[in-house]
Design a protein around this motif. Structure first.
Motif, PDB file in Angstrom:
ATOM      1  N   LEU A  81       0.862  -1.078  -0.007  1.00 34.43           N
ATOM      2  CA  LEU A  81       0.099   0.257   0.374  1.00 34.43           C
ATOM      3  C   LEU A  81       1.236   1.424   0.161  1.00 34.43           C
ATOM      4  N   LEU A  82       2.124   1.006   1.171  1.00 38.39           N
ATOM      5  CA  LEU A  82       2.944   2.201   0.919  1.00 38.39           C
ATOM      6  C   LEU A  82       3.660   3.072  -0.254  1.00 38.39           C
ATOM      7  N   SER A  83       4.049   1.731  -0.994  1.00 40.12           N
ATOM      8  CA  SER A  83       4.352   1.507  -2.157  1.00 40.12           C
ATOM      9  C   SER A  83       3.822   2.141  -3.441  1.00 40.12           C
ATOM     10  N   LEU A  84       2.891   1.442  -3.197  1.00 39.74           N
ATOM     11  CA  LEU A  84       1.463   2.056  -4.609  1.00 39.74           C
ATOM     12  C   LEU A  84       0.865   3.262  -3.970  1.00 39.74           C
ATOM     13  N   VAL A  85       0.810   4.377  -3.455  1.00 47.30           N
ATOM     14  CA  VAL A  85       0.104   5.346  -3.186  1.00 47.30           C
ATOM     15  C   VAL A  85       1.526   6.138  -3.225  1.00 47.30           C
ATOM     16  N   GLY A  86       2.546   5.425  -2.456  1.00 47.04           N
ATOM     17  CA  GLY A  86       3.813   6.444  -3.320  1.00 47.04           C
ATOM     18  C   GLY A  86       4.088   6.741  -4.794  1.00 47.04           C
ATOM     19  N   ALA A  87       3.769   5.448  -5.374  1.00 47.71           N
ATOM     20  CA  ALA A  87       4.013   5.556  -7.289  1.00 47.71           C
ATOM     21  C   ALA A  87       3.572   6.259  -7.097  1.00 47.71           C
ATOM     22  N   LEU A  88       1.813   6.489  -7.075  1.00 46.25           N
ATOM     23  CA  LEU A  88       0.648   7.380  -7.045  1.00 46.25           C
ATOM     24  C   LEU A  88       0.910   9.023  -7.306  1.00 46.25           C
ATOM     25  N   ALA A  89       1.447   8.891  -5.983  1.00 46.46           N
ATOM     26  CA  ALA A  89       1.951  10.401  -5.627  1.00 46.46           C
ATOM     27  C   ALA A  89       3.002  10.918  -6.919  1.00 46.46           C
ATOM     28  N   VAL A  90       3.722   9.853  -6.933  1.00 45.11           N
ATOM     29  CA  VAL A  90       4.899  10.563  -7.479  1.00 45.11           C
ATOM     30  C   VAL A  90       3.813  10.685  -9.696  1.00 45.11           C
ATOM     31  N   LEU A  91       3.628   9.978  -9.736  1.00 46.05           N
ATOM     32  CA  LEU A  91       2.605   9.927 -10.614  1.00 46.05           C
ATOM     33  C   LEU A  91       1.920  11.328 -11.561  1.00 46.05           C
ATOM     34  N   LEU A  92       0.973  11.364  -9.949  1.00 42.58           N
ATOM     35  CA  LEU A  92       0.410  12.530  -9.987  1.00 42.58           C
ATOM     36  C   LEU A  92       1.500  14.271 -10.046  1.00 42.58           C
ATOM     37  N   SER A  93       1.991  13.827  -9.052  1.00 46.24           N
ATOM     38  CA  SER A  93       2.865  15.122  -8.904  1.00 46.24           C
ATOM     39  C   SER A  93       4.130  15.567 -10.894  1.00 46.24           C
ATOM     40  N   LEU A  94       3.791  14.725 -11.685  1.00 44.39           N
ATOM     41  CA  LEU A  94       4.566  14.815 -12.771  1.00 44.39           C
ATOM     42  C   LEU A  94       3.997  14.947 -13.818  1.00 44.39           C
ATOM     43  N   ALA A  95       2.551  14.297 -13.802  1.00 46.89           N
ATOM     44  CA  ALA A  95       1.369  14.854 -14.281  1.00 46.89           C
ATOM     45  C   ALA A  95       1.458  16.233 -13.823  1.00 46.89           C
ATOM     46  N   VAL A  96       1.224  16.774 -13.382  1.00 47.69           N
ATOM     47  CA  VAL A  96       0.949  18.401 -12.700  1.00 47.69           C
ATOM     48  C   VAL A  96       2.394  19.366 -13.265  1.00 47.69           C
ATOM     49  N   VAL A  97       3.212  18.571 -13.159  1.00 50.03           N
ATOM     50  CA  VAL A  97       3.865  19.415 -13.576  1.00 50.03           C
ATOM     51  C   VAL A  97       4.744  19.422 -14.851  1.00 50.03           C
ATOM     52  N   ARG A  98       3.874  18.849 -15.898  1.00 49.28           N
ATOM     53  CA  ARG A  98       4.339  18.244 -17.433  1.00 49.28           C
ATOM     54  C   ARG A  98       4.257  19.481 -18.327  1.00 49.28           C
ATOM     55  N   PRO A  99       3.702  20.514 -17.905  1.00 55.09           N
ATOM     56  CA  PRO A  99       3.518  21.340 -18.867  1.00 55.09           C
ATOM     57  C   PRO A  99       4.868  22.281 -18.687  1.00 55.09           C
ATOM     58  N   LEU A 100       5.870  22.324 -17.443  1.00 56.79           N
ATOM     59  CA  LEU A 100       7.192  22.421 -17.441  1.00 56.79           C
ATOM     60  C   LEU A 100       8.378  21.451 -17.380  1.00 56.79           C
ATOM     61  N   LEU A 101       7.573  20.718 -18.029  1.00 56.32           N
ATOM     62  CA  LEU A 101       8.938  19.700 -18.264  1.00 56.32           C
ATOM     63  C   LEU A 101       9.032  19.671 -20.140  1.00 56.32           C
ATOM     64  N   ARG A 102       8.226  20.346 -20.563  1.00 56.99           N
ATOM     65  CA  ARG A 102       8.265  20.857 -22.126  1.00 56.99           C
ATOM     66  C   ARG A 102       8.880  22.323 -21.887  1.00 56.99           C
ATOM     67  N   LEU A 103       8.782  23.042 -20.547  1.00 55.43           N
ATOM     68  CA  LEU A 103       9.522  24.432 -20.806  1.00 55.43           C
ATOM     69  C   LEU A 103      11.173  24.125 -20.194  1.00 55.43           C
ATOM     70  N   GLY A 104      11.395  23.214 -20.014  1.00 56.90           N
ATOM     71  CA  GLY A 104      12.686  22.787 -19.427  1.00 56.90           C
ATOM     72  C   GLY A 104      13.054  22.206 -17.838  1.00 56.90           C
ATOM     73  N   LEU A 105      12.055  21.836 -17.190  1.00 59.27           N
ATOM     74  CA  LEU A 105      12.454  21.477 -15.762  1.00 59.27           C
ATOM     75  C   LEU A 105      13.005  19.357 -16.405  1.00 59.27           C
TER      76      LEU A 105
END
Length: 180
Positions: A81-105
């Protein structure tokens, strides 16, 4: 099913298998703090994110969590459960900052963000389901302090890996192997 879809499926499975192997090996590394690990399997997630996109990174990350938990015997246990929630939090955070990836994050910044999000997600689920005591939040600054350099470290490895892969086409085959 098209050939490119089949190739992409094989790529996802292969990269997920590599991430599972790293995940399992990493559990053997002794840690001064229970559950605190470098997160080296996240290098694969970051490489996939920057090379193939968020959807494929999500598949690789989730397959890693399930496959790794099956191999180490924690499937459906609190550690899963901890691993899954951690992985989902990672994916959510990366999805939120996805526009920044295109800007050079960079992968380094993404690794730091992912690591902090992973710890944050885990702390939240521990507080909600496992240890319903506000004293748990006293650990948060220390865990975040540990997570940040570990995330930077995994980001640095991902960044260097991506540099090495720049000469390899996305299909993973170099020109010398094109006729194989």
């Amino acid at each position: 099913m098209t050939a490119s879809t089949s190739e992409q499926d094989r790529l996802v499975v292969g990269l997920a298998a590599l991430a599972v192997i790293i995940h399992v090996l990493e559990t053997a590394i002794p840690s001064p703090v229970p559950g605190l690990r470098p997160g080296l399997a996240n290098v694969i997630t970051l490489v996939v994110l920057f090379r193939y996109g968020l959807a494929m990174a999500a598949w690789v990350n989730l397959l890693r969590v399930v496959g790794g938990s099956l191999l180490i015997g924690t499937f459906l246990a609190p550690a899963f459960l901890l691993s899954l929630v951690g992985a989902l939090a990672v994916l959510l955070s990366l999805a939120v900052v996805r526009p920044l990836l295109r800007l050079g994050l960079s992968p380094i910044g993404s690794g730091a963000l992912a690591s902090v999000a992973h710890v944050g997600g885990q702390l939240l689920i521990v507080r909600l389901l496992l240890i319903p005591h506000d004293g748990l939040w006293l650990l948060a600054p220390w865990l975040m302090i540990a997570a940040l350099p570990l995330g930077i470290f995994t980001g640095m490895i991902a960044s260097e890996t991506l540099k090495q892969l720049e000469t390899t086409p996305k299909g993973g085959r170099t020109a010398s192997h094109a006729t194989d």
